[in-house]
Design an enzyme around this catalytic site. Structure first.
Site, short mmCIF file in Angstrom:
data_model
loop_
_atom_site.label_atom_id
_atom_site.label_comp_id
_atom_site.label_asym_id
_atom_site.label_seq_id
_atom_site.Cartn_x
_atom_site.Cartn_y
_atom_site.Cartn_z
N ASN A 13 22.81 38.40 4.66
CA ASN A 13 23.11 37.46 5.74
C ASN A 13 23.45 36.14 5.06
OD1 ASN A 13 23.18 35.70 7.87
ND2 ASN A 13 21.00 35.82 8.35
N LYS A 15 24.65 33.46 6.25
CA LYS A 15 24.44 32.27 7.07
C LYS A 15 25.66 31.33 6.97
CE LYS A 15 19.57 33.06 6.62
NZ LYS A 15 18.22 32.56 6.71
N HIS A 98 19.34 36.51 15.67
CA HIS A 98 18.66 35.94 14.50
C HIS A 98 17.79 34.77 14.95
CE1 HIS A 98 17.94 33.90 10.73
NE2 HIS A 98 18.16 35.05 10.16
N GLU A 100 17.33 31.94 13.77
CA GLU A 100 17.99 30.63 13.73
C GLU A 100 18.85 30.42 14.98
OE1 GLU A 100 19.60 31.12 9.80
OE2 GLU A 100 17.57 30.98 9.01
N GLU A 170 11.89 40.16 11.21
CA GLU A 170 11.90 38.96 10.38
C GLU A 170 10.88 37.95 10.90
OE1 GLU A 170 15.96 38.60 8.22
OE2 GLU A 170 16.09 37.52 10.10
N GLY A 176 13.51 31.96 4.57
CA GLY A 176 13.96 30.82 3.77
C GLY A 176 12.83 29.95 3.24
N SER A 216 12.67 36.11 2.98
CA SER A 216 12.40 35.90 1.55
C SER A 216 12.28 37.19 0.75
CB SER A 216 11.16 35.02 1.36
OG SER A 216 11.35 33.76 1.97
#
Ligand code: PGA
Length: 255
Positions: A13, A15, A98, A100, A170, A176, A216
């Site tokens: 991914n 991003k 996701h 985010e 996730e 991250g 991560s």
């Protein structure tokens, strides 16, 4: 990962990273390193890099995905991209829901569900993201949150269409942050999701269903995570931007 029942999927991914020129370079570096992979390899890239990624991966074992899509086929939705636009240029995968998107762009379980259904209708493979925040984990409601996100997202998905869905678990606190869930923590939630799929559909569908871990995951910890029975691959952010690291994760999934 249980190789008898499922084939692992390692998806990058990217991003909001890389220009088209940098995309060609990174894919060029990844290509030779993953050519003998015994798992599915996907790179999910920003919209403007999709065409470059498709050209660069032609004739290879790398598939290309987008990082989101809208639920309508076309229309007055400034700034959005439809699933049909993606398939028209050869995109095969799409990430939906996701954290985010949920956190910064107002994505809800309902809009996630609409996007999932539209993507499936267009013939895309969906990587559906679910996961709890740190606050939710500390309140001991991880399973409730993951269950609700999964049930709403899949509410109109038939057993036949489920074959084109992957879930990426996730935990938001691990994305991250360099803070990975332990292999045991990750597997516990992935097993829970598999049981939920068995309840919603049946055991056969649940056994064949791919459930990734993301947050991560890197070249160092991938093998231990992928060693767990219910972790069938990974959705990789930071480490997918470095060809050797991404390749090491693919290698761990191929063992
Ligand atoms: P990370 O991101 O690997 O950088 O934690 C994972 C993701 O957001 O999919």
């Amino acid at each position: 990962m249980n190789k008898k029942l499922r084939k692992a999927v390692i998806a990058g991914n990217w991003k909001m990273n890389k220009t088209p020129v940098e995309t060609a370079e990174l894919i060029g570096n990844i290509k030779p390193l993953v050519k003998n992979a015994d798992c599915d390899v996907v790179v999910c890239v920003p919209y403007v890099n999709l065409q470059t990624a498709i050209q660069c991966t032609e004739g290879t074992n790398i598939k290309v995905g987008a990082e989101n899509c809208h639920w309508a086929e076309s229309g007055a939705f400034t700034g959005e991209i439809s699933p049909q636009m993606l398939t028209s240029i050869g995109v095969e995968y799409v990430i939906i829901g996701h954290s985010e998107r949920r956190q910064y762009f107002g994505e809800t379980d309902e809009t996630v569900s609409m996007r999932v259904n539209a993507a499936l209708k267009a013939g895309l493979q969906v990587i559906l993201c679910v996961g709890e925040s740190l606050e939710q984990r500390e309140k001991n409601i991880t399973f409730e949150i993951v269950s609700m996100q999964t049930k709403i997202a899949l509410q109109n998905v038939s057993e036949e269409d489920l074959k084109n869905v992957i879930i990426a678990y996730e935990p938001v606190w691990a994305i991250g942050t360099g803070k990975t869930a332990t292999a045991k923590q990750a597997n516990e939630v992935n097993s829970f999701i598999r049981e939920l799929i068995a309840d919603l559909y049946n055991t056969k569908a649940a056994n064949a269903f791919v459930i990734q871990y993301g947050g991560s995951m890197n070249a160092e910890n991938a093998a231990e995570l992928l060693d767990q029975e219910d972790i069938d691959g990974g959705l990789i952010g930071g480490a997918s931007l470095k060809a050797p690291d991404f390749a090491k994760i693919v290698e761990a999934a191929s063992r």
